[in-house]
Design a protein around this motif. Sequence first.
Motif, PDB file in Angstrom:
ATOM      1  N   CYS A 229       0.822  -1.038  -0.268  1.00 26.07           N
ATOM      2  CA  CYS A 229       0.014   0.004  -0.045  1.00 26.07           C
ATOM      3  C   CYS A 229       0.783   1.331  -0.035  1.00 26.07           C
ATOM      4  CB  CYS A 229      -1.016   0.111   1.206  1.00 26.07           C
ATOM      5  SG  CYS A 229      -2.155   1.370   1.260  1.00 26.07           S
ATOM      6  N   ALA A 230       0.689   1.967  -0.971  1.00 20.61           N
ATOM      7  CA  ALA A 230       1.549   3.400  -1.241  1.00 20.61           C
ATOM      8  C   ALA A 230       1.424   4.408   0.100  1.00 20.61           C
ATOM      9  CB  ALA A 230       1.283   4.052  -2.357  1.00 20.61           C
ATOM     10  N   ALA A 231       0.258   4.218   0.895  1.00 23.69           N
ATOM     11  CA  ALA A 231      -0.389   5.182   1.705  1.00 23.69           C
ATOM     12  C   ALA A 231       0.185   4.912   3.149  1.00 23.69           C
ATOM     13  CB  ALA A 231      -1.846   5.098   1.858  1.00 23.69           C
ATOM     14  N   CYS A 232       0.087   3.507   3.541  1.00 24.41           N
ATOM     15  CA  CYS A 232       0.544   3.054   4.859  1.00 24.41           C
ATOM     16  C   CYS A 232       1.586   2.134   5.013  1.00 24.41           C
ATOM     17  CB  CYS A 232      -0.545   2.651   5.797  1.00 24.41           C
ATOM     18  SG  CYS A 232      -1.196   0.944   4.803  1.00 24.41           S
ATOM     19  N   GLY A 233       2.243   1.594   3.641  1.00 17.20           N
ATOM     20  CA  GLY A 233       3.138   0.619   3.616  1.00 17.20           C
ATOM     21  C   GLY A 233       2.697  -0.897   4.128  1.00 17.20           C
ATOM     22  N   ASN A 234       1.471  -1.105   4.220  1.00 17.27           N
ATOM     23  CA  ASN A 234       1.172  -2.533   4.347  1.00 17.27           C
ATOM     24  C   ASN A 234       1.214  -3.526   3.219  1.00 17.27           C
ATOM     25  OD1 ASN A 234      -0.088  -4.524   6.091  1.00 17.27           O
ATOM     26  ND2 ASN A 234      -1.885  -4.412   4.900  1.00 17.27           N
ATOM     27  N   VAL A 235       1.703  -4.650   3.398  1.00 16.25           N
ATOM     28  CA  VAL A 235       2.089  -5.460   2.411  1.00 16.25           C
ATOM     29  C   VAL A 235       0.976  -6.815   2.294  1.00 16.25           C
ATOM     30  CG1 VAL A 235       3.720  -7.101   1.314  1.00 16.25           C
ATOM     31  CG2 VAL A 235       4.302  -4.810   2.325  1.00 16.25           C
ATOM     32  N   LYS A 236       0.482  -7.010   1.129  1.00 18.73           N
ATOM     33  CA  LYS A 236      -0.678  -8.079   1.160  1.00 18.73           C
ATOM     34  C   LYS A 236       0.256  -9.453   1.103  1.00 18.73           C
ATOM     35  CE  LYS A 236      -4.284  -5.478  -1.067  1.00 18.73           C
ATOM     36  NZ  LYS A 236      -5.497  -5.900  -0.002  1.00 18.73           N
ATOM     37  N   LYS A 237      -0.122 -10.358   1.842  1.00 16.24           N
ATOM     38  CA  LYS A 237       0.607 -11.791   1.680  1.00 16.24           C
ATOM     39  C   LYS A 237      -0.734 -12.810   1.892  1.00 16.24           C
ATOM     40  CE  LYS A 237       4.196 -10.221   4.846  1.00 16.24           C
ATOM     41  NZ  LYS A 237       5.129 -10.334   6.043  1.00 16.24           N
ATOM     42  N   ASP A 238      -0.009 -13.984   1.447  1.00 19.99           N
ATOM     43  CA  ASP A 238      -0.949 -15.233   1.507  1.00 19.99           C
ATOM     44  C   ASP A 238      -2.202 -14.923   0.810  1.00 19.99           C
ATOM     45  OD1 ASP A 238       1.068 -16.243   2.984  1.00 19.99           O
ATOM     46  OD2 ASP A 238      -0.015 -15.872   4.853  1.00 19.99           O
ATOM     47  N   ASP A 239      -3.425 -15.167   1.129  1.00 17.92           N
ATOM     48  CA  ASP A 239      -4.598 -15.139   0.455  1.00 17.92           C
ATOM     49  C   ASP A 239      -5.052 -13.898   0.174  1.00 17.92           C
ATOM     50  OD1 ASP A 239      -5.121 -14.705   3.150  1.00 17.92           O
ATOM     51  OD2 ASP A 239      -6.735 -15.921   3.125  1.00 17.92           O
ATOM     52  N   GLU A 240      -4.263 -12.806   0.800  1.00 14.55           N
ATOM     53  CA  GLU A 240      -4.584 -11.291   0.683  1.00 14.55           C
ATOM     54  C   GLU A 240      -4.111 -10.868  -0.802  1.00 14.55           C
ATOM     55  OE1 GLU A 240      -6.603  -9.243   2.464  1.00 14.55           O
ATOM     56  OE2 GLU A 240      -6.982 -10.706   3.854  1.00 14.55           O
ATOM     57  N   LYS A 241      -3.174 -11.464  -1.348  1.00 13.59           N
ATOM     58  CA  LYS A 241      -2.427 -11.180  -2.580  1.00 13.59           C
ATOM     59  C   LYS A 241      -3.152 -10.992  -3.706  1.00 13.59           C
ATOM     60  CE  LYS A 241       2.364 -12.618  -1.668  1.00 13.59           C
ATOM     61  NZ  LYS A 241       3.373 -13.391  -2.356  1.00 13.59           N
ATOM     62  N   ILE A 242      -2.799  -9.773  -4.481  1.00  8.31           N
ATOM     63  CA  ILE A 242      -3.747  -9.780  -5.730  1.00  8.31           C
ATOM     64  C   ILE A 242      -2.886 -10.548  -6.989  1.00  8.31           C
ATOM     65  CG2 ILE A 242      -4.413  -7.830  -7.404  1.00  8.31           C
ATOM     66  CD1 ILE A 242      -4.123  -5.779  -5.228  1.00  8.31           C
ATOM     67  N   THR A 243      -3.522 -11.338  -7.477  1.00  9.30           N
ATOM     68  CA  THR A 243      -2.870 -12.100  -8.680  1.00  9.30           C
ATOM     69  C   THR A 243      -3.710 -11.518 -10.151  1.00  9.30           C
ATOM     70  OG1 THR A 243      -4.905 -13.672  -8.646  1.00  9.30           O
ATOM     71  CG2 THR A 243      -2.860 -14.142  -7.323  1.00  9.30           C
ATOM     72  N   LEU A 244      -3.262 -12.169 -10.982  1.00  9.77           N
ATOM     73  CA  LEU A 244      -3.896 -11.807 -12.430  1.00  9.77           C
ATOM     74  C   LEU A 244      -5.434 -12.038 -12.550  1.00  9.77           C
ATOM     75  CD1 LEU A 244      -0.980 -13.414 -14.947  1.00  9.77           C
ATOM     76  CD2 LEU A 244      -1.527 -10.850 -14.014  1.00  9.77           C
ATOM     77  N   SER A 245      -5.856 -12.815 -11.670  1.00 11.79           N
ATOM     78  CA  SER A 245      -7.175 -13.063 -11.822  1.00 11.79           C
ATOM     79  C   SER A 245      -8.075 -12.499 -10.516  1.00 11.79           C
ATOM     80  CB  SER A 245      -7.512 -14.317 -11.507  1.00 11.79           C
ATOM     81  OG  SER A 245      -7.263 -15.085 -10.329  1.00 11.79           O
ATOM     82  N   GLY A 246      -7.207 -11.380  -9.877  1.00 13.48           N
ATOM     83  CA  GLY A 246      -7.739 -10.618  -8.705  1.00 13.48           C
ATOM     84  C   GLY A 246      -7.610 -11.252  -7.346  1.00 13.48           C
ATOM     85  N   TYR A 260      -6.788  -3.034   3.725  1.00 14.80           N
ATOM     86  CA  TYR A 260      -7.454  -3.339   4.954  1.00 14.80           C
ATOM     87  C   TYR A 260      -7.288  -3.031   6.124  1.00 14.80           C
ATOM     88  CZ  TYR A 260     -10.201  -5.847   1.144  1.00 14.80           C
ATOM     89  OH  TYR A 260     -10.887  -6.265  -0.153  1.00 14.80           O
ATOM     90  N   ASN A 261      -6.037  -2.136   6.189  1.00 19.10           N
ATOM     91  CA  ASN A 261      -5.579  -1.727   7.400  1.00 19.10           C
ATOM     92  C   ASN A 261      -6.416  -0.718   7.918  1.00 19.10           C
ATOM     93  OD1 ASN A 261      -4.049  -1.117   9.742  1.00 19.10           O
ATOM     94  ND2 ASN A 261      -2.381  -0.040   8.219  1.00 19.10           N
ATOM     95  N   LYS A 262      -7.042  -0.724   9.165  1.00 17.28           N
ATOM     96  CA  LYS A 262      -7.979   0.338   9.373  1.00 17.28           C
ATOM     97  C   LYS A 262      -7.286   1.563   9.816  1.00 17.28           C
ATOM     98  CE  LYS A 262     -11.066  -3.078  11.487  1.00 17.28           C
ATOM     99  NZ  LYS A 262     -11.989  -3.535  12.480  1.00 17.28           N
ATOM    100  N   LYS A 263      -5.971   1.617  10.120  1.00 16.15           N
ATOM    101  CA  LYS A 263      -5.301   2.700  10.411  1.00 16.15           C
ATOM    102  C   LYS A 263      -4.884   3.696   8.965  1.00 16.15           C
ATOM    103  CE  LYS A 263      -3.418   0.999  14.859  1.00 16.15           C
ATOM    104  NZ  LYS A 263      -2.015   0.906  15.445  1.00 16.15           N
ATOM    105  N   CYS A 264      -4.928   2.968   7.954  1.00 18.27           N
ATOM    106  CA  CYS A 264      -4.729   3.726   6.599  1.00 18.27           C
ATOM    107  C   CYS A 264      -5.525   4.688   6.180  1.00 18.27           C
ATOM    108  CB  CYS A 264      -4.698   2.567   5.738  1.00 18.27           C
ATOM    109  SG  CYS A 264      -4.061   3.120   4.066  1.00 18.27           S
ATOM    110  N   PRO A 265      -5.227   5.649   5.671  1.00 14.46           N
ATOM    111  CA  PRO A 265      -6.028   6.524   5.109  1.00 14.46           C
ATOM    112  C   PRO A 265      -6.876   6.255   4.006  1.00 14.46           C
ATOM    113  CG  PRO A 265      -4.093   7.237   4.491  1.00 14.46           C
ATOM    114  CD  PRO A 265      -3.922   6.270   5.429  1.00 14.46           C
ATOM    115  N   ASN A 266      -6.529   5.271   3.133  1.00 18.10           N
ATOM    116  CA  ASN A 266      -7.340   4.577   2.173  1.00 18.10           C
ATOM    117  C   ASN A 266      -8.065   3.130   2.552  1.00 18.10           C
ATOM    118  OD1 ASN A 266      -6.546   6.579   0.336  1.00 18.10           O
ATOM    119  ND2 ASN A 266      -4.421   5.654  -0.281  1.00 18.10           N
ATOM    120  N   TYR A 267      -8.262   3.310   3.841  1.00 20.05           N
ATOM    121  CA  TYR A 267      -9.092   2.058   4.274  1.00 20.05           C
ATOM    122  C   TYR A 267     -10.230   1.665   3.451  1.00 20.05           C
ATOM    123  CZ  TYR A 267     -11.622  -1.100   7.195  1.00 20.05           C
ATOM    124  OH  TYR A 267     -12.350  -2.105   7.847  1.00 20.05           O
ATOM    125  N   ASN A 268     -10.427   0.477   2.970  1.00 19.77           N
ATOM    126  CA  ASN A 268     -11.544  -0.055   2.313  1.00 19.77           C
ATOM    127  C   ASN A 268     -11.777   0.771   1.081  1.00 19.77           C
ATOM    128  OD1 ASN A 268     -13.169  -2.360   2.366  1.00 19.77           O
ATOM    129  ND2 ASN A 268     -14.649  -1.220   3.187  1.00 19.77           N
TER     130      ASN A 268
END
Length: 283
Positions: A229-246, A260-268
């Motif tokens: 995430c460019a706003a908070c730096g949170n990195v998606k892992k495991d089943d949270e990752k974005i693939t070619l199929s989403g 999905y980091n609640k502290k992120c300004p771009n949350y959700n």
Amino acid sequence: MNQGVVLAKEGNHGKLTLPVPAPYKGEWHSIRFSEIPKNAEFGTISFYREHGHYYMAVPYKYETPPYIHKHTGKKTGIDVNVSHFNDAEGEHYFLHKGNNGAVNLGRVYENIKHQQQILARKLEENGQIAGKRSKSYQKARIKLQKLYERAHRMQDDAMHRYTTHLVREYDAICIEDLDVKGMLMSHVASKGVHRALFGRFRSYLEYKCKSAGVKLVIANRFYPSTQRCAACGNVKKDDEKITLSGNKKHCTKHNEYVCYNKKCPNYNKVVDRDMNAMMNLTF
């Protein structure tokens, strides 16, 4: 082979004149240039045949003034994709759709596909492969070669225009170290990667940045620019990752990034994945 070759200047309307050999009689016809020759020293002239036509390459020897880069104080990251490139100015579809006055290759690709079908039909006669020596097959083959050459030149011109624009507009540029050979091994994306010219883009940008004194940063191949995430730096892992199929867990598309980091300004919030990756590369 270049002995006795005379490069005619403006007075002779830009023609190439060859002397008549001793065993032959009569005059040779001059060869007209597509452009008037430059008034400079030239090296060894090379003649070659390509796609049924003869060409001549004349290397000129003259010095060009060095390019002086005007510092703009701007920097950008570039996220490369098969269909478009993303930088600080937005998306650039210069390889397919055409953007900012660039070319559109969609129709050329359609013509190539159509000509391939014609060539395949002419190759078969009575269910057997026996058409390679026919005149109609050779004409279709040359026509297909010319289409490939046209697409190559249009792509090369678009790539030069884009990389030159980047070097002139930015003082620092960051790109990813992509595994181009590994991507070409994939049967799903190999054609798109080949047309996107990832390798040529990097080589052009490297030598132009070096010549202009622009800082070029190559990000590590394993840097998670797409998953971070460019706003908070949170990195998606495991089943949270974005693939070619989403992302199947959250039912998001491949071009959508949702933090999905609640502290992120771009949350959700739904953010464009490519623009998010570009902002991660902008240091």
